[in-house]
Motif scaffolding. Structure first.
Motif, short mmCIF file in Angstrom:
data_model
loop_
_atom_site.label_atom_id
_atom_site.label_comp_id
_atom_site.label_asym_id
_atom_site.label_seq_id
_atom_site.Cartn_x
_atom_site.Cartn_y
_atom_site.Cartn_z
N GLY A 84 0.78 -1.22 0.00
CA GLY A 84 0.00 0.00 0.00
C GLY A 84 0.81 1.27 0.00
N THR A 85 2.14 1.18 -0.15
CA THR A 85 2.93 2.40 -0.33
C THR A 85 2.73 2.94 -1.75
OG1 THR A 85 4.87 1.06 -0.88
CG2 THR A 85 4.67 1.82 1.39
N GLN A 86 2.10 2.14 -2.60
CA GLN A 86 1.67 2.58 -3.92
C GLN A 86 0.19 2.20 -4.07
OE1 GLN A 86 4.29 0.81 -6.88
NE2 GLN A 86 6.03 1.03 -5.50
N ARG A 101 4.79 6.30 -2.88
CA ARG A 101 5.86 6.76 -2.00
C ARG A 101 7.12 5.96 -2.30
NH1 ARG A 101 3.76 6.84 4.14
NH2 ARG A 101 5.96 7.38 4.38
N SER A 102 8.27 6.59 -2.19
CA SER A 102 9.53 5.89 -2.47
C SER A 102 10.50 6.06 -1.30
CB SER A 102 10.18 6.43 -3.75
OG SER A 102 9.43 6.04 -4.88
N ILE A 133 18.26 -11.73 -6.94
CA ILE A 133 17.92 -11.93 -5.54
C ILE A 133 17.40 -10.64 -4.92
CG2 ILE A 133 18.91 -12.43 -3.26
CD1 ILE A 133 20.81 -14.40 -4.64
N LEU A 134 18.00 -9.51 -5.30
CA LEU A 134 17.63 -8.22 -4.73
C LEU A 134 16.85 -7.40 -5.75
CD1 LEU A 134 20.94 -7.29 -2.89
CD2 LEU A 134 18.86 -8.26 -1.91
N GLU A 135 15.84 -6.71 -5.28
CA GLU A 135 15.00 -5.91 -6.18
C GLU A 135 14.63 -4.59 -5.51
OE1 GLU A 135 10.92 -6.50 -8.81
OE2 GLU A 135 11.42 -7.89 -7.19
N ASP A 136 14.82 -3.50 -6.24
CA ASP A 136 14.41 -2.17 -5.81
C ASP A 136 13.02 -1.91 -6.37
OD1 ASP A 136 13.92 0.51 -5.41
OD2 ASP A 136 15.81 1.20 -6.26
N ARG A 137 12.01 -1.92 -5.49
CA ARG A 137 10.64 -1.69 -5.92
C ARG A 137 10.19 -0.26 -5.67
NH1 ARG A 137 7.84 -7.42 -3.86
NH2 ARG A 137 9.02 -8.75 -5.29
N GLY A 138 11.13 0.64 -5.50
CA GLY A 138 10.81 2.04 -5.28
C GLY A 138 10.53 2.33 -3.83
N SER A 139 9.40 1.87 -3.35
CA SER A 139 9.03 2.08 -1.96
C SER A 139 9.42 0.88 -1.09
CB SER A 139 7.52 2.34 -1.85
OG SER A 139 6.80 1.29 -2.48
N GLN A 140 10.06 -0.11 -1.69
CA GLN A 140 10.40 -1.33 -0.95
C GLN A 140 11.61 -2.02 -1.58
OE1 GLN A 140 7.12 -4.06 0.27
NE2 GLN A 140 8.11 -5.55 -1.06
#
Length: 262
Positions: A84-86, A101-102, A133-140
């Motif tokens: 829910g940050t997006q 939100r990021s 393995i690692l992922e930048d989802r903006g807010s997470q």
């Protein structure tokens, strides 16, 4: 099944769902049965999906799999990636952003370093994976031990008791106390701003939709105390526990006929 928090099961104006292992197997497309049921539900109430996954997963797993229908019916869908940050709505123009939100660059850098270093220290950094393995989802920031595209059977076999994931969560949380570190899916750990969980997302959904909490029903597979759906139960929303998408489909077969068409 009665709601797990003992609350009266509402005649809902909005039904919210977890995604993986509730509407679909992990990272997989929904079954056509679920697709038909979601449209039948949207003809009666608002439909929300809230998950730690990113928008691309919602699109691939659900939106792109829905049977063809009119834009008015789709307008009753609410999508809340990354807990829910997006927040997005479906519209005739496609997917409309309500807010997003990021994390700051500094927060992302520290989170990525902490989770990789602790995973390596604990012997949880796998060399044979399906995707990053690692992922930048903006807010997470999300750690997926076997990669984002790992098959369900491999994920289930990696950490059947949750011991590995919980040990990593605790170690990373000690490194970055200003951020929230949660056990996510079957092999994942999610890092967000503090106070971000599905209760946060559901609270934003209530604010944006104007539908009161007492008129909402949540369906999820991880309503146990250590599960990532538990915060929704804890905030007092009426909840129904399932053990997989087939269980959800059977529940919807019972629920949908009780709801009037709008």
């Amino acid at each position: 099944m009665p709601p797990e928090n003992g609350a009266r099961m509402p005649i809902p104006r909005l039904v919210a769902f977890d995604l993986d292992d509730t509407l679909a197997p992990s990272k997989s497309a929904i079954d056509p049965r679920i697709g038909r049921q979601l449209l039948e539900l949207a003809a009666r109430v608002e439909v929300a999906i809230i998950s730690g996954g990113q928008l691309a997963q919602f699109t691939a797993q659900v939106v792109d799999q829905l049977p063809e229908t009119d834009a008015e019916l789709l307008s009753h869908f609410h999508l809340l990636p990354t807990c829910g940050t997006q927040y997005y709505r479906l519209s005739p123009a496609g997917i409309e952003t309500i807010y997003a939100r990021s994390l700051t660059d500094d927060q992302k850098t520290r989170a990525l370093a902490a989770v990789e270093e602790e995973a390596r220290r604990l012997g949880l950094w796998e060399t044979e994976t399906w995707g990053p393995i690692l992922e930048d989802r903006g807010s997470q920031i999300t750690f997926s031990a076997l990669g984002q595209q790992a098959p369900v059977d491999a994920k289930m076999a990696w950490d059947p008791t949750g011991e590995k994931k919980n040990a990593l969560r605790a170690a990373v949380a000690d490194r970055i106390p200003d951020l929230e570190v949660r056990a996510g899916g079957s092999t994942s750990v999610d890092i967000t701003e503090r106070g971000i969980d599905k209760a946060y997302g559901m609270t934003r959904l209530i604010e944006q939709s104007g539908i009161p909490q007492d008129d909402i029903l949540f369906v999820g597979d991880r309503l146990d105390e250590n599960g990532n759906d538990y915060p929704v139960l804890g905030m007092g929303v009426a909840c129904h526990a399932v053990e997989g998408w087939e269980d959800t489909a059977d529940f919807l077969d019972r629920l949908i006929p009780t709801l009037p068409l709008r």
